[in-house]
Design a protein around this motif. Structure first.
Motif, mmCIF file in Angstrom:
data_model
loop_
_atom_site.group_PDB
_atom_site.id
_atom_site.type_symbol
_atom_site.label_atom_id
_atom_site.label_comp_id
_atom_site.label_asym_id
_atom_site.label_seq_id
_atom_site.Cartn_x
_atom_site.Cartn_y
_atom_site.Cartn_z
ATOM 1 N N ALA A 169 7.100 -18.740 -20.788
ATOM 2 C CA ALA A 169 8.505 -18.399 -20.577
ATOM 3 C C ALA A 169 9.404 -19.598 -20.871
ATOM 4 C CB ALA A 169 8.708 -17.910 -19.146
ATOM 5 N N ILE A 170 8.969 -20.794 -20.463
ATOM 6 C CA ILE A 170 9.766 -22.005 -20.724
ATOM 7 C C ILE A 170 9.893 -22.215 -22.234
ATOM 8 C CG2 ILE A 170 9.760 -24.531 -20.562
ATOM 9 C CD1 ILE A 170 8.400 -24.189 -17.793
ATOM 10 N N GLU A 171 8.779 -22.071 -22.939
ATOM 11 C CA GLU A 171 8.817 -22.225 -24.400
ATOM 12 C C GLU A 171 9.780 -21.224 -25.011
ATOM 13 O OE1 GLU A 171 7.265 -25.451 -24.752
ATOM 14 O OE2 GLU A 171 8.011 -24.526 -26.570
ATOM 15 N N ARG A 172 9.738 -20.002 -24.469
ATOM 16 C CA ARG A 172 10.599 -18.952 -24.996
ATOM 17 C C ARG A 172 12.081 -19.321 -24.814
ATOM 18 N NH1 ARG A 172 12.882 -15.614 -22.134
ATOM 19 N NH2 ARG A 172 14.195 -14.085 -23.158
ATOM 20 N N VAL A 173 12.427 -19.790 -23.612
ATOM 21 C CA VAL A 173 13.824 -20.166 -23.357
ATOM 22 C C VAL A 173 14.227 -21.342 -24.249
ATOM 23 C CG1 VAL A 173 15.404 -21.120 -21.647
ATOM 24 C CG2 VAL A 173 13.832 -19.298 -21.003
ATOM 25 N N ARG A 174 13.312 -22.297 -24.393
ATOM 26 C CA ARG A 174 13.636 -23.463 -25.235
ATOM 27 C C ARG A 174 13.862 -23.043 -26.688
ATOM 28 N NH1 ARG A 174 9.603 -28.331 -23.309
ATOM 29 N NH2 ARG A 174 10.976 -29.203 -21.717
ATOM 30 N N THR A 175 13.007 -22.176 -27.194
ATOM 31 C CA THR A 175 13.149 -21.695 -28.567
ATOM 32 C C THR A 175 14.473 -20.945 -28.712
ATOM 33 O OG1 THR A 175 10.782 -21.393 -28.595
ATOM 34 C CG2 THR A 175 11.994 -20.396 -30.392
ATOM 35 N N HIS A 176 14.754 -20.138 -27.701
ATOM 36 C CA HIS A 176 15.989 -19.374 -27.673
ATOM 37 C C HIS A 176 17.206 -20.311 -27.749
ATOM 38 C CE1 HIS A 176 19.089 -16.794 -25.767
ATOM 39 N NE2 HIS A 176 18.457 -15.844 -26.431
ATOM 40 N N ASP A 177 17.182 -21.362 -26.912
ATOM 41 C CA ASP A 177 18.282 -22.347 -26.910
ATOM 42 C C ASP A 177 18.411 -23.004 -28.271
ATOM 43 O OD1 ASP A 177 18.759 -21.784 -24.334
ATOM 44 O OD2 ASP A 177 17.902 -23.617 -23.488
ATOM 45 N N GLU A 178 17.255 -23.348 -28.835
ATOM 46 C CA GLU A 178 17.237 -24.027 -30.127
ATOM 47 C C GLU A 178 17.844 -23.122 -31.206
ATOM 48 O OE1 GLU A 178 16.501 -27.014 -30.810
ATOM 49 O OE2 GLU A 178 16.425 -26.902 -33.009
ATOM 50 N N LEU A 179 17.474 -21.832 -31.147
ATOM 51 C CA LEU A 179 18.012 -20.876 -32.120
ATOM 52 C C LEU A 179 19.527 -20.750 -31.977
ATOM 53 C CD1 LEU A 179 15.357 -18.025 -32.162
ATOM 54 C CD2 LEU A 179 15.943 -19.595 -34.006
ATOM 55 N N HIS A 180 19.962 -20.716 -30.725
ATOM 56 C CA HIS A 180 21.393 -20.627 -30.459
ATOM 57 C C HIS A 180 22.137 -21.805 -31.068
ATOM 58 C CE1 HIS A 180 23.209 -17.492 -28.105
ATOM 59 N NE2 HIS A 180 22.036 -17.266 -27.537
ATOM 60 N N ARG A 181 21.558 -22.993 -30.829
ATOM 61 C CA ARG A 181 22.183 -24.227 -31.329
ATOM 62 C C ARG A 181 22.246 -24.187 -32.857
ATOM 63 N NH1 ARG A 181 20.886 -28.901 -32.910
ATOM 64 N NH2 ARG A 181 18.666 -28.429 -32.890
ATOM 65 N N THR A 182 21.137 -23.800 -33.490
ATOM 66 C CA THR A 182 21.106 -23.744 -34.950
ATOM 67 C C THR A 182 22.126 -22.738 -35.456
ATOM 68 O OG1 THR A 182 18.748 -23.905 -34.591
ATOM 69 C CG2 THR A 182 19.461 -23.806 -36.849
ATOM 70 N N ALA A 183 22.214 -21.593 -34.760
ATOM 71 C CA ALA A 183 23.166 -20.565 -35.195
ATOM 72 C C ALA A 183 24.590 -21.101 -35.123
ATOM 73 C CB ALA A 183 23.011 -19.320 -34.329
ATOM 74 N N ARG A 184 24.872 -21.833 -34.041
ATOM 75 C CA ARG A 184 26.214 -22.426 -33.914
ATOM 76 C C ARG A 184 26.480 -23.379 -35.062
ATOM 77 N NH1 ARG A 184 25.574 -22.927 -28.487
ATOM 78 N NH2 ARG A 184 24.857 -25.068 -28.698
ATOM 79 N N GLU A 185 25.496 -24.235 -35.356
ATOM 80 C CA GLU A 185 25.659 -25.207 -36.449
ATOM 81 C C GLU A 185 25.861 -24.495 -37.778
ATOM 82 O OE1 GLU A 185 22.984 -28.818 -34.570
ATOM 83 O OE2 GLU A 185 22.263 -27.752 -36.337
ATOM 84 N N GLN A 186 25.092 -23.415 -37.974
ATOM 85 C CA GLN A 186 25.242 -22.646 -39.205
ATOM 86 C C GLN A 186 26.651 -22.084 -39.312
ATOM 87 O OE1 GLN A 186 23.124 -22.212 -41.669
ATOM 88 N NE2 GLN A 186 21.515 -23.426 -40.735
ATOM 89 N N GLY A 187 27.186 -21.641 -38.175
ATOM 90 C CA GLY A 187 28.538 -21.092 -38.158
ATOM 91 C C GLY A 187 29.552 -22.122 -38.604
ATOM 92 N N LEU A 189 28.955 -24.787 -40.412
ATOM 93 C CA LEU A 189 28.723 -25.068 -41.834
ATOM 94 C C LEU A 189 29.350 -23.988 -42.710
ATOM 95 C CD1 LEU A 189 25.049 -26.348 -42.068
ATOM 96 C CD2 LEU A 189 27.163 -27.607 -42.448
ATOM 97 N N ALA A 190 29.171 -22.732 -42.293
ATOM 98 C CA ALA A 190 29.710 -21.624 -43.082
ATOM 99 C C ALA A 190 31.234 -21.722 -43.143
ATOM 100 C CB ALA A 190 29.284 -20.293 -42.470
ATOM 101 N N ARG A 191 31.841 -22.093 -42.026
ATOM 102 C CA ARG A 191 33.291 -22.229 -41.972
ATOM 103 C C ARG A 191 33.762 -23.336 -42.916
ATOM 104 N NH1 ARG A 191 35.749 -23.497 -36.250
ATOM 105 N NH2 ARG A 191 36.239 -25.516 -37.112
ATOM 106 N N GLU A 192 33.065 -24.470 -42.861
ATOM 107 C CA GLU A 192 33.425 -25.590 -43.722
ATOM 108 C C GLU A 192 33.266 -25.221 -45.194
ATOM 109 O OE1 GLU A 192 34.995 -28.433 -43.442
ATOM 110 O OE2 GLU A 192 35.345 -27.646 -41.437
ATOM 111 N N LEU A 193 32.201 -24.480 -45.461
ATOM 112 C CA LEU A 193 31.950 -24.073 -46.842
ATOM 113 C C LEU A 193 33.062 -23.136 -47.318
ATOM 114 C CD1 LEU A 193 29.894 -24.522 -49.050
ATOM 115 C CD2 LEU A 193 28.739 -22.447 -48.327
ATOM 116 N N GLY A 194 33.469 -22.220 -46.425
ATOM 117 C CA GLY A 194 34.555 -21.301 -46.754
ATOM 118 C C GLY A 194 35.826 -22.060 -47.076
#
Lengths: 382, 129
Positions: A169-187, A189-194
């Protein structure tokens, strides 16, 4: 074993199974590590009939184990109390043992020392199991009883299963957090690219509107515009391909000037240092070289077989250590030239735009032996 | 030119703030084509504020992201002064802050028809010349 004991044991098993099922459901919905750990401690406490339960989080960099979560501890203990991760501490011993450590009588315990906080809470016996992790263990799940207790094999097996479930469960939450962070960063980046794309389209529009229609038929206009667009796109491609948005002017010059040098590289002798400039400077540098070369091919040194051009640049350091790039384009052995009657896009770019954009100086000199262009601008190191 | 839709814009004094020089010159050319008097173009908030202090424009066209900071300070001064302005940016509305937030906004690259319409709606038609 008496009937009574057998029944209690059966009930305990049932409640332990129920705790696993409850926690399993909770763990796969929960998104916060602290909620997860707290619920885990609560359920273990109920299922084992042991009031004091804690989760120690291992911090190898600090050689420390933090009492990250727990139930029924005095205020100020959970989230604050730390233990060493050496082998004489119960948590450290469990980490090193890599299997559950049962201590049914802490007074007689010789493998590790009993920390003060446990003595203060009247802890007499304990079981510690490692909570695994992806790379290294997350920490240790500890069950502390206030009486001397012979923990059964079933108890230990339960805790082991429980700790494994918790680890997943801890691994799952950590992965989840990591995905969230990456998604935010992607957002971002996408804005800057736009933003960048729209700005680039603005530039393309400017190139189209400022390429003059005077004295050009539609075909000539189109050719002039597309050539400029090509120069811009060459510079932009190099920026996109480069690491850290830095571009080497030598690569840029070779690319932009290649059509004029392919038969005879000596037509434009490039003597420039391989350095790096930022994306905005690279864009201007590319447009400048393009204007100089097309102009030379039409009216200047590159319009006659005898003519040739020297392109030099180097870095200067002066004015309080500001690094400046000084570039010179010198046409020789070409036809006699005269300044244009009307300042077109080329002249405007070479003088006004470049000086402005690069925060530098630019000068076009229509000399008797050919055109000369001097450009200097601050080129800070990355 | 009685039918020229841009006659309303002739002699209007328009401040242009844009740090990308090629785009700035593009906007200047468009406005001058319509007979406007262009103040600038300038590339920084400081230069714009200096211009505005000496020479009140009838309207302003502001880029948002300048090489040094944003044009928010200019927008604040123009608003306090009752001078209309519009924003010409590559950003989206949601990224605007402060006095820029609810100003009329056009997206880059500039669309001449939209720019003309926006300027005409911002400038009072019966303004004395």
């Amino acid at each position: 074993m008496t009937d009574m004991d057998a029944r209690t044991s059966k009930e305990r098993l049932r409640s332990q199974r129920a705790a696993l099922a409850d926690f399993g459901l909770f763990a796969f919905r929960c998104e916060k590590i602290d909620e997860l750990l707290h619920r885990a401690a609560e359920l273990v406490s109920d299922a084992m009939g042991v009031p004091l339960v804690k989760v120690l989080e291992h911090h190898p960099a600090r050689s420390e184990m933090l009492l990250r979560s727990g139930v029924n501890w005095e205020p100020g203990v959970v989230g604050h109390e730390t233990f060493g991760d050496y082998e004489r501490s119960p948590g450290g011993y469990a980490l090193a043992a890599e299997q559950p450590v049962v201590s049914s009588d802490l007074d007689a315990e010789e493998r590790f020392d009993v920390p003060e906080v446990l003595l203060r809470h009247g802890v007499k016996s304990m079981v510690n199991v490692v909570i695994a992790g992806d790379a290294a263990p997350f920490g240790v799940l500890e069950v502390d009883a206030r009486e001397k207790r012979d923990f059964s094999e079933d108890d230990v097996a339960f805790l082991r299963t429980y700790a494994n479930l918790l680890a997943a469960a801890i691994e799952r939450v950590r992965t989840h957090d990591e995905l969230h962070r990456t998604a935010r960063e992607q957002g971002v980046l996408a804005r800057e690219l736009g933003h960048r794309v729209k700005n680039l389209l603005g530039l393309v529009r400017a190139l189209a509107s400022q390429t003059s229609t005077q004295g050009r038929n539609a075909k000539e206009y189109r050719a002039a515009f597309i050539d400029r667009l090509q120069a811009l796109s060459t510079a932009e491609s190099l920026v996109f391909e480069s690491s850290g948005e830095r571009v080497d002017p030598l690569t840029l010059a070779n690319e932009i000037l290649s059509p004029y040098r392919q038969d005879d590289p000596g037509k434009i002798a490039i003597r420039g240092a391989s350095i790096d400039i930022d994306s905005r400077q690279a864009r201007m540098f590319g447009l400048v070289l393009h204007e100089l070369a097309t102009n030379a091919a039409k009216y200047g040194a590159l319009s006659v077989p005898t003519g040739h051009v020297g392109l030099d640049w180097h870095l200067e350091t002066s004015d309080g250590d500001i690094r400046r790039l000084a570039m010179t384009w010198r046409e020789q052995d070409g036809p006699a030239i005269t300044p244009p009657e009307r300042k077109g896009f080329g002249t405007r770019l070479l003088e006004d735009v470049v000086a402005f954009e690069l925060n530098g100086t630019a000068e076009l000199v229509y000399g008797p032996d050919g055109l000369r262009y001097d450009l200097t601008f601050p080129a800070a190191e990355a | 030119m009685p039918n020229d839709p841009t006659r309303e814009l002739s002699d209007r004094r328009i401040l242009v703030v844009e740090d990308e020089r090629l785009i700035a010159l593009d906007i200047r050319d468009i406005l001058e084509e319509w007979g406007c008097v262009v103040l600038g173009p300038v590339a920084t908030a400081a230069a714009a504020l200096e211009l505005v202090a000496n020479d009140r424009p009838d309207c302003a066209v502001l880029d948002v992201q300048l090489a040094s900071g944003t044009s928010e300070p200019i927008a604040a001064v123009l608003r306090a002064d009752g001078c209309p302005f519009l924003i010409l940016t590559a950003y989206q509305r949601g990224h605007l802050t402060g006095a820029l937030q609810d100003a009329p906004m056009l997206s880059k690259p500039v669309d001449e028809t939209k720019l003309r319409q926006a300027l005409m709606s911002l400038l009072p038609a019966n303004m004395s010349r």
